[in-house]
Scaffold this motif. Structure first.
Motif, mmCIF file in Angstrom:
data_model
loop_
_atom_site.group_PDB
_atom_site.id
_atom_site.type_symbol
_atom_site.label_atom_id
_atom_site.label_comp_id
_atom_site.label_asym_id
_atom_site.label_seq_id
_atom_site.Cartn_x
_atom_site.Cartn_y
_atom_site.Cartn_z
ATOM 1 N N ASP A 156 117.428 33.850 15.536
ATOM 2 C CA ASP A 156 116.604 34.158 16.703
ATOM 3 C C ASP A 156 115.922 32.882 17.212
ATOM 4 O O ASP A 156 115.700 31.950 16.445
ATOM 5 N N ASP A 169 118.534 36.252 20.633
ATOM 6 C CA ASP A 169 119.005 36.678 19.311
ATOM 7 C C ASP A 169 120.481 36.312 19.224
ATOM 8 O O ASP A 169 121.329 36.983 19.812
ATOM 9 N N ASP A 327 115.763 42.724 18.457
ATOM 10 C CA ASP A 327 115.979 44.058 17.885
ATOM 11 C C ASP A 327 115.497 44.149 16.442
ATOM 12 O O ASP A 327 115.346 45.245 15.907
ATOM 13 N N GLY A 328 115.229 43.000 15.818
ATOM 14 C CA GLY A 328 114.662 43.010 14.467
ATOM 15 C C GLY A 328 113.317 43.721 14.434
ATOM 16 O O GLY A 328 112.933 44.296 13.413
ATOM 17 N N ASP A 366 116.231 42.289 9.471
ATOM 18 C CA ASP A 366 116.850 41.373 10.443
ATOM 19 C C ASP A 366 115.829 40.278 10.769
ATOM 20 O O ASP A 366 114.644 40.408 10.468
ATOM 21 N N ASN A 367 116.319 39.217 11.401
ATOM 22 C CA ASN A 367 115.394 38.237 11.983
ATOM 23 C C ASN A 367 114.547 38.966 13.008
ATOM 24 O O ASN A 367 115.017 39.881 13.670
#
Ligand code: MN
Length: 379
Positions: A156, A169, A327-328, A366-367
């Motif tokens: 990201d 991202d 979206d993380g 997630d990131n």
């Protein structure tokens, strides 16, 4: 040719209609019927081998009307051919999907039309010129990105400056340089004096620069590995550019922008994911989408294939708070929690920290990246 008509008539030799009679019966012109025949949309039941005259069965009337209606709807010929060959329930689903796409495209054009009407109706003003009775506004902002608890690398990129806010991202083997390149390509706008009239064009140019930068990254990565050039390297990009009174928004992929205004949280971007299109087309519920195996599959991103980002202009108000995030955040933190943190933590920097903490408290799969920007009156 065997007669395939399926009417309730019991005549042993069903009546064939000449093209003229059939045309009158379905209220189409013989010319249209000849065209449909040539386009393989509606073949006559029989063509006399000697005269070449076309004959139609009365059972084909319904089909002829359907073709005419679908043409009026603007459906492309290839798709009409497919729909014509389907059973009614499947045909209905296909028409619903087609129309959902038309409406989505129209919505994007409506945003542009609204902007143009607005732009041409407002006299130009410099953002640095105070207007009587109008507050001067500026941004207080913070950006933060975190690797999360599971991923081996952070792909990201998050950035906030006095005019430019951006989250990207990246995905694929060159995901990190791709997201960095996309954001870098927008940074020059931080130094530009911008007006609401020029900002969309500047932003569009900047995004083309960003897309090229991402393609360069993908090309370099594939050059290293000798892989075939595919769409496996790219990045999302959700960015806003401040003009002093408005925010221009550019968006592609599944990162998001939210606006907190008067205590309400509004999602102001549309996810470019396969599952979101399926929701739009009525093929999937939002609940099913949340656990769909392909829920992260992007329909559009900055990458190898050219793709058009969404572009729009937002009027800013004092006390607005904007959130851009990858979206993380949205896949691991419920919207109610996001809203709660945005509402209760005043300082932008502390808010980005609290949001990322919430994502990591939920497993940090997630990131995660956040940009928070407050629209405030200048002192
Ligand atoms: Mn992500």
């Amino acid at each position: 040719m065997a007669d395939k008509r399926e009417t309730g008539h019991t005549m042993p030799n069903p009546e064939m209609l000449t093209i003229g009679a059939f045309a009158r019966a379905c209220r189409l012109s013989p010319k249209a019927l000849r065209l449909y025949d040539e386009l393989d949309l509606l073949r006559p039941a029989r063509v006399d081998p000697d005269t070449g005259y076309r004959y139609y069965a009365t059972g084909q009337l319904e089909q002829a009307r359907l073709v005419a209606w679908l043409r009026r709807l603007g459906m492309p010929l290839a798709r009409i051919r497919q729909v014509g060959a389907m059973e009614p329930p499947a045909a209905a689903q296909e028409i619903r999907a087609f129309w959902a796409r038309v409406e989505a495209e129209t919505a994007a054009r409506r945003d542009l039309a609204t902007f143009l009407v607005d732009h041409l109706s407002t006299p130009p003003r410099k953002d640095t010129t105070p207007m009587t009775g109008t507050d001067l506004l500026e941004l207080r902002y913070a950006a933060r990105t975190d690797i999360g608890l599971v991923r081996a690398a952070n792909q990201d990129t998050a950035y906030a400056g006095s005019r430019v806010l951006a989250v990207a991202d990246g995905f694929g083997p060159g995901g990190a340089p791709a997201s960095t390149a996309a954001v870098e390509a927008l940074k020059f706008l931080d130094a530009e004096p911008l007006t609401a009239g020029s900002v969309l064009n500047l932003l569009e140019d900047a995004v083309q620069g960003a897309a090229q930068a991402v393609r360069d990254v993908a090309g370099t990565e594939h050059g290293k590995t000798g892989d075939e050039v595919t769409d496996d390297i790219g990045t999302t990009l959700t960015a806003m550019v401040w003009t002093g009174s408005r925010l221009a928004l550019v968006h592609i992929g599944d990162s998001r922008a939210y606006l907190l205004r008067d205590g309400e949280l509004f999602l102001i971007t549309h996810d470019h994911t396969l599952v979101q299109s399926m929701i739009d087309e009525g093929r999937l519920t939002p609940e099913e989408a949340a656990t769909h195996p392909q829920r992260t599959l992007l329909r559009k991103a900055l990458g190898r294939s050219p793709a058009t980002p969404d572009l729009r202009l937002h009027d800013a108000q004092a006390d607005d708070r904007y959130l851009l995030c990858s979206d993380g955040l949205t896949r691991s933190v419920p919207e109610t929690t996001i809203k709660h943190l945005l509402t209760t933590v005043p300082d932008p920097d502390a808010t980005t920290a609290a949001l990322i903490e919430a994502a990591n408290a939920n497993g940090g799969p997630d990131n995660v990246s956040c940009v928070v920007a407050d629209v405030v009156r200048t002192q």
